[in-house]
Enzyme design. Structure first.
Site, mmCIF file in Angstrom:
data_model
loop_
_atom_site.group_PDB
_atom_site.id
_atom_site.type_symbol
_atom_site.label_atom_id
_atom_site.label_comp_id
_atom_site.label_asym_id
_atom_site.label_seq_id
_atom_site.Cartn_x
_atom_site.Cartn_y
_atom_site.Cartn_z
ATOM 1 N N ILE A 60 0.822 -1.218 0.000
ATOM 2 C CA ILE A 60 0.000 0.000 0.000
ATOM 3 C C ILE A 60 0.858 1.272 0.000
ATOM 4 O O ILE A 60 0.393 2.330 -0.444
ATOM 5 C CB ILE A 60 -0.968 -0.030 1.217
ATOM 6 C CG1 ILE A 60 -2.184 0.839 0.964
ATOM 7 C CG2 ILE A 60 -0.265 0.356 2.506
ATOM 8 C CD1 ILE A 60 -3.322 0.618 1.948
ATOM 9 N N HIS A 91 6.004 -12.052 5.968
ATOM 10 C CA HIS A 91 5.895 -11.621 4.572
ATOM 11 C C HIS A 91 7.276 -11.275 4.033
ATOM 12 O O HIS A 91 8.180 -10.899 4.778
ATOM 13 C CB HIS A 91 4.951 -10.423 4.428
ATOM 14 C CG HIS A 91 5.322 -9.264 5.303
ATOM 15 N ND1 HIS A 91 4.977 -9.212 6.635
ATOM 16 C CD2 HIS A 91 6.018 -8.126 5.050
ATOM 17 C CE1 HIS A 91 5.447 -8.087 7.157
ATOM 18 N NE2 HIS A 91 6.095 -7.419 6.214
ATOM 19 N N PHE A 92 7.387 -11.381 2.708
ATOM 20 C CA PHE A 92 8.608 -11.020 1.991
ATOM 21 C C PHE A 92 8.294 -9.839 1.088
ATOM 22 O O PHE A 92 7.262 -9.825 0.419
ATOM 23 C CB PHE A 92 9.100 -12.193 1.118
ATOM 24 C CG PHE A 92 9.584 -13.366 1.909
ATOM 25 C CD1 PHE A 92 8.691 -14.278 2.465
ATOM 26 C CD2 PHE A 92 10.947 -13.568 2.112
ATOM 27 C CE1 PHE A 92 9.140 -15.363 3.203
ATOM 28 C CE2 PHE A 92 11.408 -14.654 2.850
ATOM 29 C CZ PHE A 92 10.504 -15.552 3.391
HETATM 30 P P1 5GP Z 1 7.147 -4.700 7.452
HETATM 31 O O1 5GP Z 1 7.892 -3.521 7.956
HETATM 32 O O2 5GP Z 1 6.257 -5.316 8.514
HETATM 33 O O3 5GP Z 1 8.031 -5.698 6.786
HETATM 34 O O4 5GP Z 1 6.230 -4.140 6.288
HETATM 35 C C1 5GP Z 1 4.852 -4.111 6.278
HETATM 36 C C2 5GP Z 1 4.448 -3.597 4.929
HETATM 37 O O5 5GP Z 1 3.052 -3.733 4.793
HETATM 38 C C3 5GP Z 1 4.755 -2.108 4.690
HETATM 39 O O6 5GP Z 1 5.576 -1.977 3.530
HETATM 40 C C4 5GP Z 1 3.395 -1.474 4.510
HETATM 41 O O7 5GP Z 1 3.388 -0.452 3.539
HETATM 42 C C5 5GP Z 1 2.533 -2.645 4.098
HETATM 43 N N1 5GP Z 1 1.143 -2.528 4.497
HETATM 44 C C6 5GP Z 1 0.681 -2.148 5.711
HETATM 45 N N2 5GP Z 1 -0.669 -2.172 5.737
HETATM 46 C C7 5GP Z 1 -1.067 -2.567 4.495
HETATM 47 C C8 5GP Z 1 -2.345 -2.787 3.903
HETATM 48 O O8 5GP Z 1 -3.406 -2.608 4.520
HETATM 49 N N3 5GP Z 1 -2.365 -3.195 2.607
HETATM 50 C C9 5GP Z 1 -1.207 -3.411 1.896
HETATM 51 N N4 5GP Z 1 -1.355 -3.812 0.626
HETATM 52 N N5 5GP Z 1 0.013 -3.206 2.426
HETATM 53 C C10 5GP Z 1 0.085 -2.799 3.720
#
Ligand code: 5GP
Length: 113
Positions: free
Chosen positions: A34, A102-103
């Protein structure tokens, strides 16, 4: 860390929240981030309840990493990228903000920092 069934990716997997889906099969899901850090920034995750690399099963990790590779190659082609960065964070101290494994797939271009 205990898995929280209300985390945002669990809700996307259950179809309670929308996403721009890139790939789905029985055990994995991929959708666009997002807040993309690059064009084509895609997230790939197991559907199984896993907070991070620590608690995912070997089978789920194997299925997910196969799709990581597939999406990385597809993204490189689709976005005419010169390379692909893959990132994966475990726990808040590392930068993880959504606690479902997640990756990140990040298409990259020469001379674009
Ligand atoms: P992390 O730092 O946990 O590896 O990254 C989480 C990722 O999830 C971030 O890049 C953020 O932009 C994305 N993200 C967070 N909420 C949402 C959402 O509701 N939808 C999508 N498609 N991505 C999200």
């Amino acid at each position: 860390m205990t898995y929280d069934d209300t985390n945002i990716f669990a809700r996307i997997i259950r179809g309670e929240l929308p996403c721009h889906k890139v790939w789905e099969d029985a055990s994995t899901l991929a959708f666009l981030d997002i807040m993309p850090m690059t064009r084509g920034h895609t997230l790939v995750l197991p559907k199984a309840r896993a907070t991070s690399i620590y608690d995912v099963s070997g089978d789920d990790l194997q299925a997910t990493i196969a799709i990581v590779r597939r999406i990385a190659m597809a993204a490189k082609s689709a976005f005419a990228a010169d390379g692909v960065t893959i990132q994966q964070f475990n726990e808040a101290a590392s930068g993880q903000s959504v606690f479902h494994l997640h990756f990140h797939i990040l298409p990259r271009w020469t001379d674009v920092p």
